[in-house]
Scaffold this motif. Structure first.
Motif, PDB file in Angstrom:
ATOM      1  N   ALA A   1       1.092  -1.494   0.279  1.00 19.02           N
ATOM      2  CA  ALA A   1      -0.039  -0.095   0.050  1.00 19.02           C
ATOM      3  C   ALA A   1       0.577   0.995  -0.042  1.00 19.02           C
ATOM      4  CB  ALA A   1      -0.761   0.059   1.225  1.00 19.02           C
ATOM      5  N   THR A   2       2.025   1.252   0.262  1.00 20.01           N
ATOM      6  CA  THR A   2       2.698   2.488   1.301  1.00 20.01           C
ATOM      7  C   THR A   2       3.899   2.753  -0.683  1.00 20.01           C
ATOM      8  OG1 THR A   2       3.466   1.667   3.057  1.00 20.01           O
ATOM      9  CG2 THR A   2       5.143   3.208   2.191  1.00 20.01           C
ATOM     10  N   LEU A   3       3.622   1.621  -1.083  1.00 17.05           N
ATOM     11  CA  LEU A   3       3.775   1.907  -3.194  1.00 17.05           C
ATOM     12  C   LEU A   3       3.136   2.312  -3.683  1.00 17.05           C
ATOM     13  CD1 LEU A   3       6.821   0.171  -1.702  1.00 17.05           C
ATOM     14  CD2 LEU A   3       6.807  -0.575  -3.627  1.00 17.05           C
ATOM     15  N   THR A   4       2.084   2.334  -3.219  1.00 16.77           N
ATOM     16  CA  THR A   4       0.199   3.107  -4.538  1.00 16.77           C
ATOM     17  C   THR A   4       0.474   4.033  -4.709  1.00 16.77           C
ATOM     18  OG1 THR A   4      -0.921   2.928  -3.016  1.00 16.77           O
ATOM     19  CG2 THR A   4      -0.866   0.574  -3.705  1.00 16.77           C
ATOM     20  N   ALA A   5       0.065   5.353  -3.918  1.00  8.99           N
ATOM     21  CA  ALA A   5      -0.154   6.628  -3.955  1.00  8.99           C
ATOM     22  C   ALA A   5       0.891   7.613  -4.712  1.00  8.99           C
ATOM     23  CB  ALA A   5      -0.741   7.104  -2.937  1.00  8.99           C
ATOM     24  N   THR A   6       0.340   7.826  -5.401  1.00  7.10           N
ATOM     25  CA  THR A   6       1.480   9.516  -6.290  1.00  7.10           C
ATOM     26  C   THR A   6       1.457  10.698  -5.570  1.00  7.10           C
ATOM     27  OG1 THR A   6       1.825   8.064  -8.972  1.00  7.10           O
ATOM     28  CG2 THR A   6       2.558  10.651  -8.945  1.00  7.10           C
ATOM     29  N   SER A   7       2.923  11.224  -4.830  1.00  9.44           N
ATOM     30  CA  SER A   7       2.345  12.678  -4.640  1.00  9.44           C
ATOM     31  C   SER A   7       2.082  13.617  -6.156  1.00  9.44           C
ATOM     32  CB  SER A   7       3.717  13.197  -4.203  1.00  9.44           C
ATOM     33  OG  SER A   7       3.874  14.278  -3.700  1.00  9.44           O
ATOM     34  N   VAL A   8       1.129  14.002  -5.963  1.00  3.53           N
ATOM     35  CA  VAL A   8       0.398  14.677  -7.155  1.00  3.53           C
ATOM     36  C   VAL A   8       1.496  16.441  -6.302  1.00  3.53           C
ATOM     37  CG1 VAL A   8      -1.279  16.106  -6.108  1.00  3.53           C
ATOM     38  CG2 VAL A   8      -0.791  16.225  -8.419  1.00  3.53           C
ATOM     39  N   GLY A   9       2.025  16.842  -5.536  1.00  9.79           N
ATOM     40  CA  GLY A   9       2.575  18.009  -5.308  1.00  9.79           C
ATOM     41  C   GLY A   9       3.806  18.258  -6.023  1.00  9.79           C
ATOM     42  N   ILE A  10       4.609  17.032  -5.824  1.00 14.06           N
ATOM     43  CA  ILE A  10       6.364  17.272  -6.484  1.00 14.06           C
ATOM     44  C   ILE A  10       6.225  17.064  -7.907  1.00 14.06           C
ATOM     45  CG2 ILE A  10       8.180  15.783  -6.771  1.00 14.06           C
ATOM     46  CD1 ILE A  10       7.267  16.200  -3.957  1.00 14.06           C
ATOM     47  N   THR A  11       5.146  16.946  -8.161  1.00 11.48           N
ATOM     48  CA  THR A  11       5.384  16.397  -9.909  1.00 11.48           C
ATOM     49  C   THR A  11       4.535  17.731 -10.789  1.00 11.48           C
ATOM     50  OG1 THR A  11       4.940  13.947 -10.489  1.00 11.48           O
ATOM     51  CG2 THR A  11       5.038  15.133 -12.430  1.00 11.48           C
TER      52      THR A  11
END
Length: 426
Positions: A143-153
């Protein structure tokens, strides 16, 4: 660093001054060497962290940490609001099906890779886990690997002035869909974790109905807030513009952003999703230029605080290879990092449209940032992660955050050079 009972005004001003100076200096230096300024801000945070110069309250429990954490959250909310103001809803609808495919792939693949990484660690005794804990640890790690951080990109794309490209629209839309999927996963993982007791994992109560309810609630908010906003926003801001076109309009735009962010949180979505939706709605109003010019200075003030504090979460001592305990942590972190990168990178290659740079989309989906930290903290707080695995997961999150700015910059530069060569040849 000195621990005090209360954060005085003098201390707050001093910390804020340090954060802003380091953010601007490091951001400028990053631009000087051809990198996005966000990379410099992240590095500034590392230098200011407790494990290096210890000049800001970067560790939870330190006086002032909560204050700067709140400032950082306001920063990313305003950043996504500004990004929304530059994005047309019609453009997002066009890339909707493609983005959904990217988002789903970018959730399934990393989860599976994270899950089987833990199984591999246990099989070859890289980690020492109790037999009844292996599957639970594997689920939380996946689960930790699933979500992208939209703020960074989003910030990198803004720095590179590439927000209007098709790749950028696909990435941002996919990251928002990713957030909805992340909410579902968070709900499922929380249900699993809450059933975990001192005697081991108990019965887990997860039903198709509960998952469907979470999905409907999140999707309903996004669609409903945009549809309703497009009806009422032109009337509200048309009225404000007749009273005071400048100050009142952009001031009420901030209120509109915060209302959407708050309502987003009520529906269990991240506040930045609501902020982005608010920006999309106001983008369609006649007052967009006034709003955008008023929001920019605020966003440019608060957003760097978010990235500095994100970088300040790094504990560089974890990466010291001369400490024997760190060898295992580094090894696990690198394997998880590879799983995190590969799992998201392949999502770019499910794009079926021609003329789209799949590698850019794949790289843009890589950063985990603050989203990965939430999952990691859940694992630690509930005793599912031991400190060694938690440190490895933290290192993975940090590495995925730091590699994206230079990689995206390099890919766009290469694209520009290739286009230049093509034009000369023609």
């Amino acid at each position: 660093m000195e621990y005090v009972e209360h954060l005085s005004v003098e201390k707050f001003i001093f910390y804020l001054l340090i954060v802003l100076i380091f953010a601007k200096v490091f951001g400028h230096l990053a631009e000087k060497i051809g990198q996005p300024s966000v990379l410099g801000e992240l590095l500034a945070g590392v230098f200011l962290s407790t494990s290096v110069l210890a000049l800001v309250p970067s560790t939870e429990g330190m006086v002032g940490y909560e204050t700067f954490h709140l400032f950082a959250e306001i920063g990313v909310v305003l950043l996504l609001f500004e990004i929304g103001l530059k994005t047309r809803i019609a453009d997002l609808v066009k890339v909707g099906p493609v983005s959904a495919l990217v988002a789903i792939t970018g959730v399934v693949f990393p989860f599976m890779l994270g899950y089987f990484s833990i199984i591999y660690f246990q099989k070859f005794s890289i980690l020492s886990l109790e037999a009844n804990m292996v599957e639970l640890v594997a689920i939380v790690t996946g689960a930790t690997l699933t979500a992208t951080s939209v703020g960074i990109t989003a910030r990198v794309l803004a720095d590179l002035e590439r927000l209007q490209t098709k790749e950028a629209r696909i990435i941002i839309t996919a990251a928002i869909i990713d957030d909805v999927l992340g909410l579902i996963i968070l709900g499922v993982v929380s249900s699993i974790v809450s059933s975990f007791g001192s005697e081991g994992a108990g019965e887990v109560h997860i039903t198709l109905g509960s998952v469907a309810f979470i999905t409907a609630k999140a999707s309903g908010f996004l669609v409903g807030s945009i549809v309703l906003g497009r009806i009422i926003a032109p009337r509200i801001f048309g009225f404000f513009s007749r009273i005071d076109r400048n100050n009142l309009v952009w001031g009420m735009a901030i209120v509109f952003c915060f209302v959407y962010s708050y309502c987003s949180n009520l529906f269990s979505l991240a506040p930045l999703v609501g902020a982005f939706a608010a920006g999309l709605v106001l983008r369609e109003t006649d007052q967009i230029k006034t709003i955008d010019s008023g929001i920019k200075p605020l966003s440019h003030f608060f957003a760097p605080i978010f990235f500095v504090m994100l970088g300040a979460a790094v504990d560089v001592s974890v990466f010291n290879p001369f400490v024997s305990e760190n060898i295992m942590v580094i090894s696990v972190a690198l394997i998880l990092f590879a799983a995190a990168v590969i799992g998201k990178y392949v999502s770019g290659y499910v794009v079926y449209e021609k003329g789209v740079r799949k590698s850019i989309i794949g790289v843009g989906m890589i950063p985990r940032g603050e989203v990965g930290l939430i999952f990691a903290k859940i694992g630690l707080v509930h005793g599912i992660f031991k400190i060694d695995l938690f440190s490895a997961v933290m290192a993975m999150v940090i590495l995925t955050t730091f590699i994206v700015p230079p990689l995206l910059n390099w890919l766009f530069e290469r694209e520009s050079k290739e286009n230049g060569l093509t034009e000369k040849t023609v």
